[in-house]
Every structure is written in C-alpha cells, then in structure tokens.
Design a protein around this motif. Structure first.
Motif, PDB file in Angstrom:
ATOM      1  N   UNK A 199       0.812  -1.212   0.000  1.00  0.00           N
ATOM      2  CA  UNK A 199       0.000   0.000   0.000  1.00  0.00           C
ATOM      3  C   UNK A 199       0.850   1.268   0.000  1.00  0.00           C
ATOM      4  N   UNK A 200       2.137   1.123   0.212  1.00  0.00           N
ATOM      5  CA  UNK A 200       3.024   2.277   0.122  1.00  0.00           C
ATOM      6  C   UNK A 200       3.309   2.527  -1.359  1.00  0.00           C
ATOM      7  N   UNK A 201       2.263   2.971  -2.058  1.00  0.00           N
ATOM      8  CA  UNK A 201       2.296   3.098  -3.510  1.00  0.00           C
ATOM      9  C   UNK A 201       2.159   4.566  -3.898  1.00  0.00           C
ATOM     10  N   UNK A 202       2.777   4.890  -5.019  1.00  0.00           N
ATOM     11  CA  UNK A 202       2.671   6.265  -5.530  1.00  0.00           C
ATOM     12  C   UNK A 202       1.374   6.369  -6.317  1.00  0.00           C
ATOM     13  N   UNK A 203       0.258   6.480  -5.601  1.00  0.00           N
ATOM     14  CA  UNK A 203      -1.062   6.450  -6.223  1.00  0.00           C
ATOM     15  C   UNK A 203      -1.518   7.853  -6.606  1.00  0.00           C
ATOM     16  N   UNK A 204      -2.777   7.934  -7.019  1.00  0.00           N
ATOM     17  CA  UNK A 204      -3.316   9.217  -7.485  1.00  0.00           C
ATOM     18  C   UNK A 204      -3.361  10.234  -6.350  1.00  0.00           C
ATOM     19  N   UNK A 205      -3.685   9.783  -5.142  1.00  0.00           N
ATOM     20  CA  UNK A 205      -3.721  10.692  -3.997  1.00  0.00           C
ATOM     21  C   UNK A 205      -2.336  11.270  -3.740  1.00  0.00           C
ATOM     22  N   UNK A 206      -1.334  10.408  -3.822  1.00  0.00           N
ATOM     23  CA  UNK A 206       0.039  10.874  -3.622  1.00  0.00           C
ATOM     24  C   UNK A 206       0.416  11.909  -4.672  1.00  0.00           C
ATOM     25  N   UNK A 207       0.026  11.636  -5.915  1.00  0.00           N
ATOM     26  CA  UNK A 207       0.346  12.585  -6.983  1.00  0.00           C
ATOM     27  C   UNK A 207      -0.385  13.915  -6.780  1.00  0.00           C
ATOM     28  N   UNK A 208      -1.651  13.830  -6.378  1.00  0.00           N
ATOM     29  CA  UNK A 208      -2.403  15.066  -6.159  1.00  0.00           C
ATOM     30  C   UNK A 208      -1.841  15.867  -4.988  1.00  0.00           C
ATOM     31  N   UNK A 209      -1.440  15.170  -3.940  1.00  0.00           N
ATOM     32  CA  UNK A 209      -0.826  15.867  -2.804  1.00  0.00           C
ATOM     33  C   UNK A 209       0.469  16.556  -3.214  1.00  0.00           C
ATOM     34  N   UNK A 210       1.246  15.847  -4.000  1.00  0.00           N
ATOM     35  CA  UNK A 210       2.498  16.440  -4.451  1.00  0.00           C
ATOM     36  C   UNK A 210       2.244  17.623  -5.386  1.00  0.00           C
ATOM     37  N   UNK A 211       1.207  17.488  -6.227  1.00  0.00           N
ATOM     38  CA  UNK A 211       0.847  18.626  -7.087  1.00  0.00           C
ATOM     39  C   UNK A 211       0.430  19.820  -6.236  1.00  0.00           C
ATOM     40  N   UNK A 212      -0.385  19.556  -5.224  1.00  0.00           N
ATOM     41  CA  UNK A 212      -0.843  20.634  -4.364  1.00  0.00           C
ATOM     42  C   UNK A 212       0.327  21.330  -3.683  1.00  0.00           C
TER      43      UNK A 212
END
Length: 404
Positions: free
Chosen positions: A126-139
């Motif tokens: 579950x320690x995956x670079x998912x869409x939530x991770x990408x959106x957080x990084x974008x933010x």
C-alpha cells in the motif's frame, strides 16, 4: 606296416564334380557381390557429389538471405539512431530552457505536508505512488511555486536524456555488431571450393558451435527490441518536451481546483481501498474453505493408499507362494500373468496416489501461505483506510482555500 604304405583314398567322380560346382558357385557369388559393390560405389559417388553441390548452393542462398536481413535491420537501426540523436539534441536544448526558467517560490502548507507524512506510514504494497500521492504532491508544488515543479521536471528531463542515450548506445552497438556480421557473411558468400582461404581451416574448427549462439528469432527480436526501445524513448521524450513547454508557459495554479481534485482523489482512493479490502476478505473466506476441503482430500488420499496395501500384500503373497510350485508346474499361466499385471497396476495406483498426496500437501501449504498473505493484506488495507479516511480527511476538512 602294409596299412601305412597304402596310397591315399581316392574320391569318386560325383565328388569331383560336386567340388567343381562348389568352386564355380563360390566364384560366381564373389563376382556378383563385387559387381554390386562397384555399382553401389558409383551411385554413392554421384549421390554425394550432388548432395555436396546442393548443400553448398543452399548455403549460398541462405547466406544471401542472411546478408539481406542484416542490411534491412541496419537500415532500420540507422533510421532510429538518427531520430534518437536528433531527439537528444532537442531535449538538451529543452533542458537548458528549464534550467534558465528555474525560480524559487516556496510556501509550504502544513496540512498537505502532514498528509504526505501520514501517508508515508502506509506499509507493504500500500506504500504506492497512487493518485492521492500525486495530487498531494501537485498541491504542494503549486503552493511552493513554479520553481519546485521545474526542479522535478528538470530531473525527469535528465532521466529521459539518460534513457535516450542508453537507447542510442544499444543502437550503435547493434549496428557495429551487424556491420561485422555482414562483413563475415559477405566473406563466406564469396568462398568457393577453390578459394585459398579454406585450406587453413580444420574440420573441427569449422564445425565448432559457439556457446553464445542464438536462434534467428532471438536475433531478430534483439534488434526489434532495440528499435522499439528507441521509438518508445523518442515518444516519451516528445511527451516530456510537450509537458515542459506547457510548464514553462504556466504562471499560476488554481489552488481551489487542486484542493477539490485532491479531495476527489482521496474519496476515490478510500472507496477503492474499501473495495479491495472487501475482495480480500471474500477471497480469505474462499481460501479457508478450500483449506478445509484440501485437508479432507489429504485424509482421503492417505486412506486410499492404506487401502491399497492389503491387496498388494495379497498378490505379492500369491506370487511368492506360486513361485514354490515344483518342476513343470512352475508355469507362466494366465493366473501368473494376471498376478504380475495386478502387482504392476496396484503399484502404479499407489504411486499415483502418493504423487497426488504430495501435490495435495504442497497445495495445502500454498493455501496456508495464501491465507497468511490475505490476512496480512487485510491488515494493511485497514491501516491505509485509517490514514486516508480518518487522519487525512479530518485534517483537510477545516481547510478553506482563499484567493491570493
């Protein structure tokens, strides 16, 4: 004494004629065999000559086809090499533009950074670079400014340049190897039976097969992979350059839209995790059921093996007893045949049952491992749900994005 001085016995005329006939027949048989051998030798000479000529012609045709194939792939590789070289030069220019455009405008957001920190506590798969991770990084990148985004873009550009150069290296290496192979095959194609070079090669050397030989399909696949890799990296590079152009033109980002996008991604991720957790639980129930079924199967196989021991001992005892039959009674009669066949069939059945038992034990072990894996994954998903649905959601609820 008079008996010792008697002349040797004389043969009768029929015996004399028979001896002559025997000599005639032997000579005629030898002559016939010699004629057949001579005819067979002539036929063999003609056949071997024609075969050698035919094989050499076939080898020449194959060499011509091989040279044609090498030239074709050299053309393909040359074309891709020229394209990737041009793309590297253009991408280096694009990299220079990114480097000149770098600006620092960092302003960290506590909630975004905390969400990122909390989500780093996810474990296992579950320690995956998912869409939530990408959106957080974008933010975070939007808030911190264009500079941070360009820094990452610069890293991607450097990595793509490395990949492009890697593709270029393999294309050049493949081209060099094919040029050498074409030279060698070209040399082989002009060799004839009167060529002076062939006297220096021993039969053992000519028949030696290198240990690293590959099949024609592998040979073609190797070059095709290099071509596809170059094409893929060129397309990736084109996509990256388009992204860089867009980022260089970007001057501001909509915080509110990014916040909403992040919220949507988080809700979708929570739903997806719940769905995955539910599916894992369903599969765990099925695995537990199958474990019980497999345990019953193991017991049934063990019982079946034990049940075969009695009939096997009976037939072995019968064979042992019948082996004591006296004299002519020790006959390989239908009973003996049936008993021997019964031993073989029972032994085969027991062997198959034992093999099935071993497979069943292995399957049970695999099911047990699968059960443990599923239980661990369910715990992982529960932990991830706590982070996303409880911690991150509650952290983001009080956030209100204002124009700035």
């Amino acid at each position: 004494m008079s008996r010792l001085m008697d002349p040797p016995p004389k043969f009768l005329p029929p015996e004399w004629r028979l001896a002559n006939q025997i000599h005639y027949g032997s000579a005629e048989a030898e002559r016939s065999r010699s004629e057949r051998l001579t005819a067979e030798s002539k036929r063999l000479i003609e056949e071997s000559g024609m075969a050698a000529k035919r094989m050499q012609q076939d080898a020449n045709k194959r060499l011509e086809q091989r040279i044609h194939d090498i030239k074709f792939w050299r053309t393909e590789l040359d074309q891709k090499l020229e394209e990737i070289v041009q793309e590297i030069e253009v991408l280096i220019t694009c990299k220079s533009r990114v480097e000149r455009a770098l600006e620092s405008c960092a302003e960290p957001l506590r909630v975004t950074l905390q969400c990122l920190t909390e989500r780093q506590r996810r474990v296992s798969i579950d320690l995956v670079h998912d869409e939530v991770e990408r959106e957080l990084m974008k933010e975070r990148e939007v808030i911190e400014g264009v500079a941070s985004l360009l820094n990452r873009t610069l890293e991607q550009t450097n990595e793509q340049i490395r990949l492009n150069r890697s593709a270029k290296y393999y294309l050049e290496k493949d081209l060099r190897d094919k040029f050498q192979a074409e030279q060698i095959d070209g040399f082989c194609s002009i060799l004839t039976n009167t060529s002076p070079n062939i006297d220096n090669v021993t039969s053992q050397t000519s028949l030696a097969v290198p240990g690293a030989t590959v099949t024609p399909e592998e040979w073609e696949t190797f070059s095709n992979i290099n071509v596809l890799k170059a094409e893929r990296e060129k397309n990736n590079s084109l996509s990256l350059r388009a992204l860089v152009d867009s980022l260089l033109e970007q001057t501001a980002a909509d915080m509110r839209r990014q916040h909403n996008a992040m919220g949507t991604a988080l809700r979708l991720q929570v739903q997806e995790t719940k769905t995955a957790k539910g599916q894992l639980e369903d599969h765990l129930v099925k695995v537990l059921s199958e474990v019980a079924s497999q345990e019953c199967n193991l017991e049934a196989l063990r019982v079946a093996i034990e049940d075969k021991a009695g009939p096997l001992k009976v037939v072995q005892t019968r064979l042992s007893a019948r082996s004591q039959r006296p004299s002519i009674e020790l006959c390989h009669d239908p009973v003996q045949v049936r008993l021997l066949s019964e031993v073989q069939e029972l032994t085969a059945h027991i062997k198959r049952l034992r093999e099935a038992l071993a497979q069943s034990e292995m399957e049970l072990l695999a099911l047990t491992r699968s059960q443990l894996t599923l239980e661990e994954e369910i715990q992982v998903k529960s932990h991830s749900l706590y982070i996303d649905e409880v911690l991150c959601t509650q952290l983001r609820q009080p956030i209100s994005i204002h124009n700035f």
